[in-house]
Scaffold this active site. Structure first.
Site, mmCIF file in Angstrom:
data_model
loop_
_atom_site.group_PDB
_atom_site.id
_atom_site.type_symbol
_atom_site.label_atom_id
_atom_site.label_comp_id
_atom_site.label_asym_id
_atom_site.label_seq_id
_atom_site.Cartn_x
_atom_site.Cartn_y
_atom_site.Cartn_z
ATOM 1 C CG ASN A 40 2.719 -5.186 -4.455
ATOM 2 O OD1 ASN A 40 1.905 -5.886 -3.846
ATOM 3 N ND2 ASN A 40 2.465 -3.939 -4.816
ATOM 4 C CG HIS A 59 -0.450 -1.144 -7.881
ATOM 5 N ND1 HIS A 59 -0.830 -0.791 -6.602
ATOM 6 C CD2 HIS A 59 -0.794 -0.113 -8.685
ATOM 7 C CE1 HIS A 59 -1.378 0.417 -6.644
ATOM 8 N NE2 HIS A 59 -1.366 0.861 -7.892
ATOM 9 C CB ILE A 76 3.961 0.260 3.617
ATOM 10 C CG1 ILE A 76 2.779 0.942 2.913
ATOM 11 C CG2 ILE A 76 5.287 0.664 2.991
ATOM 12 C CD1 ILE A 76 2.598 0.553 1.481
HETATM 13 C C1 GRF Z 1 -5.764 -7.065 -6.042
HETATM 14 O O1 GRF Z 1 -6.301 -6.309 -7.120
HETATM 15 C C2 GRF Z 1 -4.496 -6.425 -5.574
HETATM 16 O O2 GRF Z 1 -3.698 -5.884 -6.602
HETATM 17 C C3 GRF Z 1 -5.044 -5.308 -4.716
HETATM 18 O O3 GRF Z 1 -6.116 -5.893 -4.000
HETATM 19 C C4 GRF Z 1 -6.623 -6.960 -4.794
HETATM 20 C C5 GRF Z 1 -6.519 -8.213 -3.955
HETATM 21 O O4 GRF Z 1 -7.461 -9.092 -4.399
HETATM 22 N N1 GRF Z 1 -4.047 -4.794 -3.831
HETATM 23 P P1 GRF Z 1 -7.538 -10.595 -3.751
HETATM 24 O O5 GRF Z 1 -7.469 -10.446 -2.239
HETATM 25 O O6 GRF Z 1 -6.348 -11.362 -4.289
HETATM 26 O O7 GRF Z 1 -8.856 -11.131 -4.241
#
Ligand code: GRF
Length: 198
Positions: free
Chosen positions: A105, A107, A90
């Site tokens: 970001n 999510h 964060i």
């Molecule tokens: C993604 O789904 C992101 O939204 C979440 O963690 C994952 C990251 O995947 N916070 P990567 O590291 O881009 O493969």
């Protein structure tokens, strides 16, 4: 638009942005990739000869110092846009002060549903039949900033966290590439910044 990507994990989302940016018509150019640890995802940038940096919480006396250091590392690349692509920290007032309004970001849920670090597991546990991916502007809260784009992803019988997250990430990659392009190409609402002369 000069773009810095932040990640913490495998960087599959960062890789998708790098591949999209290979097309010279894509409006965002990744100029550096940063992480909060020696994340495997940094390899996608290193392989392309792009600058990378690690700003680890443990290397600083407290969160405020880490936040300031992170803001400085990002600012060194003079980005127009910062994309948190699986960055699991964060950010604080220093990063927000410098980049809020151009810090995106992604999510793996349909915010405001299932905020936080276990969105996929929480959606499964809640028995959701539909979840999805959200790209939003980062504000001082956790996954609470203005939503820029969302796309639904079905939850299938027999899904576990890994199969559902993989299905979400497939959509997430597409949504992030599209949303970053739209944001990068949009006329700046704030006074125009000195753009890199291309
Ligand atoms: C993604 O789904 C992101 O939204 C979440 O963690 C994952 C990251 O995947 N916070 P990567 O590291 O881009 O493969």
């Amino acid at each position: 638009a000069r773009t810095v990507v932040l990640l913490s994990g495998t960087g599959s989302l960062c890789a998708a942005l790098l591949e999209a940016a290979d097309d010279r018509g894509y409006p965002a150019e990744v100029v550096a990739v940063g992480a909060d640890r020696q994340a495997p995802g940094l390899e996608h940038a290193r392989r392309r000869g792009l600058p990378t940096f690690v700003c680890a919480l443990g290397d600083h006396p407290d969160r405020a110092a880490w936040d300031r250091a992170l803001a400085d590392r990002i600012a060194a690349f003079a980005p127009d846009l910062v994309v948190s692509a699986g960055f699991m920290k964060i950010v604080g007032p220093a990063v927000l002060g410098a980049f809020e309004g151009r810090l995106l970001n992604t999510h793996p849920a349909l915010l405001p549903a299932f905020p936080g670090a276990h969105a996929v597991r929480d959606a499964l546990a809640a028995g959701a039949t539909v979840t999805g991916s959200t790209v939003h502007l980062v504000d001082a809260g956790v996954d609470t900033g203005p939503v820029l784009a969302q796309r639904e992803v079905p939850v299938l019988p027999g899904d576990d966290e890994a199969t559902l997250h993989e299905r979400i990430k497939h959509v997430e990659r597409q949504l992030l590439v599209e949303t970053v392009a739209a944001f990068a190409a949009a006329p700046p609402t704030t006074p125009p910044r000195t753009r890199k002369s291309t």
